[in-house]
Motif scaffolding. Structure first.
Motif, mmCIF file in Angstrom:
data_model
loop_
_atom_site.group_PDB
_atom_site.id
_atom_site.type_symbol
_atom_site.label_atom_id
_atom_site.label_comp_id
_atom_site.label_asym_id
_atom_site.label_seq_id
_atom_site.Cartn_x
_atom_site.Cartn_y
_atom_site.Cartn_z
ATOM 1 N N ASP A 112 0.821 -1.216 0.000
ATOM 2 C CA ASP A 112 0.000 0.000 0.000
ATOM 3 C C ASP A 112 0.857 1.269 0.000
ATOM 4 O O ASP A 112 0.448 2.288 -0.567
ATOM 5 C CB ASP A 112 -0.933 0.004 1.213
ATOM 6 C CG ASP A 112 -1.998 -1.080 1.124
ATOM 7 O OD1 ASP A 112 -2.267 -1.556 -0.002
ATOM 8 O OD2 ASP A 112 -2.537 -1.476 2.174
ATOM 9 N N HIS A 113 2.018 1.207 0.654
ATOM 10 C CA HIS A 113 2.868 2.398 0.794
ATOM 11 C C HIS A 113 4.149 2.281 -0.014
ATOM 12 O O HIS A 113 5.157 2.915 0.328
ATOM 13 C CB HIS A 113 3.192 2.629 2.270
ATOM 14 C CG HIS A 113 1.991 2.801 3.146
ATOM 15 N ND1 HIS A 113 1.194 3.925 3.106
ATOM 16 C CD2 HIS A 113 1.436 1.977 4.074
ATOM 17 C CE1 HIS A 113 0.208 3.795 3.978
ATOM 18 N NE2 HIS A 113 0.320 2.627 4.577
ATOM 19 N N ARG A 114 4.147 1.495 -1.078
ATOM 20 C CA ARG A 114 5.369 1.298 -1.867
ATOM 21 C C ARG A 114 5.840 2.596 -2.522
ATOM 22 O O ARG A 114 7.041 2.762 -2.782
ATOM 23 C CB ARG A 114 5.145 0.217 -2.928
ATOM 24 C CG ARG A 114 4.080 0.540 -3.958
ATOM 25 C CD ARG A 114 3.737 -0.682 -4.788
ATOM 26 N NE ARG A 114 2.760 -0.404 -5.839
ATOM 27 C CZ ARG A 114 1.459 -0.328 -5.651
ATOM 28 N NH1 ARG A 114 0.947 -0.503 -4.431
ATOM 29 N NH2 ARG A 114 0.640 -0.074 -6.669
ATOM 30 N N HIS A 115 4.910 3.549 -2.769
ATOM 31 C CA HIS A 115 5.301 4.811 -3.389
ATOM 32 C C HIS A 115 6.207 5.641 -2.483
ATOM 33 O O HIS A 115 6.929 6.518 -2.969
ATOM 34 C CB HIS A 115 4.043 5.622 -3.741
ATOM 35 C CG HIS A 115 3.237 6.011 -2.544
ATOM 36 N ND1 HIS A 115 2.373 5.150 -1.908
ATOM 37 C CD2 HIS A 115 3.173 7.179 -1.842
ATOM 38 C CE1 HIS A 115 1.816 5.757 -0.886
ATOM 39 N NE2 HIS A 115 2.275 6.984 -0.810
ATOM 40 N N LEU A 116 6.182 5.376 -1.168
ATOM 41 C CA LEU A 116 7.018 6.155 -0.249
ATOM 42 C C LEU A 116 8.503 5.906 -0.480
ATOM 43 O O LEU A 116 9.340 6.725 -0.090
ATOM 44 C CB LEU A 116 6.666 5.818 1.203
ATOM 45 C CG LEU A 116 5.242 6.170 1.659
ATOM 46 C CD1 LEU A 116 5.039 5.787 3.115
ATOM 47 C CD2 LEU A 116 4.954 7.650 1.451
ATOM 48 N N PHE A 117 8.852 4.792 -1.112
ATOM 49 C CA PHE A 117 10.259 4.484 -1.356
ATOM 50 C C PHE A 117 10.826 5.273 -2.534
ATOM 51 O O PHE A 117 12.048 5.387 -2.660
ATOM 52 C CB PHE A 117 10.444 2.981 -1.605
ATOM 53 C CG PHE A 117 10.172 2.139 -0.399
ATOM 54 C CD1 PHE A 117 11.168 1.914 0.539
ATOM 55 C CD2 PHE A 117 8.919 1.589 -0.178
ATOM 56 C CE1 PHE A 117 10.925 1.149 1.662
ATOM 57 C CE2 PHE A 117 8.666 0.815 0.940
ATOM 58 C CZ PHE A 117 9.671 0.598 1.867
ATOM 59 N N VAL A 118 9.970 5.809 -3.393
ATOM 60 C CA VAL A 118 10.451 6.508 -4.588
ATOM 61 C C VAL A 118 9.899 7.928 -4.700
ATOM 62 O O VAL A 118 10.284 8.663 -5.597
ATOM 63 C CB VAL A 118 10.090 5.721 -5.864
ATOM 64 C CG1 VAL A 118 10.823 4.398 -5.904
ATOM 65 C CG2 VAL A 118 8.588 5.496 -5.983
ATOM 66 N N GLN A 119 9.007 8.319 -3.806
ATOM 67 C CA GLN A 119 8.436 9.676 -3.853
ATOM 68 C C GLN A 119 9.535 10.694 -3.606
ATOM 69 O O GLN A 119 10.411 10.505 -2.766
ATOM 70 C CB GLN A 119 7.340 9.785 -2.794
ATOM 71 C CG GLN A 119 6.480 11.021 -2.904
ATOM 72 C CD GLN A 119 5.312 10.960 -1.938
ATOM 73 O OE1 GLN A 119 4.557 10.001 -1.935
ATOM 74 N NE2 GLN A 119 5.178 11.972 -1.096
ATOM 75 N N HIS A 120 9.466 11.818 -4.340
ATOM 76 C CA HIS A 120 10.551 12.800 -4.254
ATOM 77 C C HIS A 120 10.640 13.435 -2.869
ATOM 78 O O HIS A 120 11.686 13.433 -2.241
ATOM 79 C CB HIS A 120 10.352 13.877 -5.323
ATOM 80 C CG HIS A 120 11.557 14.729 -5.532
ATOM 81 N ND1 HIS A 120 11.638 15.707 -6.492
ATOM 82 C CD2 HIS A 120 12.755 14.761 -4.897
ATOM 83 C CE1 HIS A 120 12.818 16.293 -6.441
ATOM 84 N NE2 HIS A 120 13.512 15.745 -5.476
#
Length: 199
Positions: A78-86
């Motif tokens: 669910d929070h995988r975007h936190l690893f690549v978010q600017h």
């Protein structure tokens, strides 16, 4: 395209080659997301298999463990975007700390991603960015588990993507060129699709 570099080098030997920043970052973020997916798969393999139905008293501890692992897998997805978010807000950083508890290599991945974004800061020059990149590559080599994932950090295209830092008028992406190509192709289709005397 491999058609361009040789011709450009022959006609304009002094020209610097700027690679699109967007596509370079896209490759690196995809590698990071692939690493997170691999961790989820490893956690799934550690999940104890239970018989169907309500767990018996003997299997209750295993059932709780399976539930914890499943919750962690769901959080990482669910929070995988936190690893690549600017940029992350304080709340998002707390969430990232929570879901990576006990997984230090994932925290290292996020730190490396922060350093990658800092390479493209307009406030520094290309020479400074290349020095940062050399330090980052040395750091990645030390982490064997992370190093295998981030092989994209060692490609020469990343160095070519930093050329724009020395020229304020040079864009970091190839959006203008791609936009012109799309307009040309659209105009070409409209001309060739209707073959009348007026057209």
């Amino acid at each position: 395209s491999p058609l361009y570099p040789d011709v450009i080098a022959k006609l304009f030997p002094e020209a610097a080659h700027q690679v699109c920043q967007f596509h370079v970052l896209k490759e690196i973020t995809q590698a990071v997301l692939h690493a997170v997916a691999k961790v989820r798969k490893e956690l799934k393999a550690k999940q104890p298999s239970l018989p169907r139905g309500r767990p018996s008293k003997a299997n209750q501890a295993q059932a709780r463990k399976a539930k914890r692992i499943q919750r962690r897998i769901a959080d990482l997805f669910d929070h995988r975007h936190l690893f690549v978010q600017h940029r992350l807000t304080p709340a998002e950083r707390r969430t990232l700390q929570r879901i990576t508890r006990g997984l230090p290599h994932l925290r290292t991945l996020r730190q490396i991603m922060d350093e990658v974004y800092r390479l493209f800061d307009r406030r520094c020059r290309t020479e400074t960015a290349l020095a940062k990149l050399a330090r980052l590559r040395r750091r990645v080599r030390r982490f064997k588990r992370v190093g295998r994932t981030l092989t994209k950090l060692f490609t020469p295209t990343l160095e070519k993507a930093l050329t724009f830092l020395d020229d304020r008028l040079l864009p970091a992406t190839s959006n203008a060129v791609e936009r012109s190509n799309r307009r040309f192709r659209k105009a070409q289709r409209s001309v060739y699709s209707v073959r009348t005397a007026q057209h």
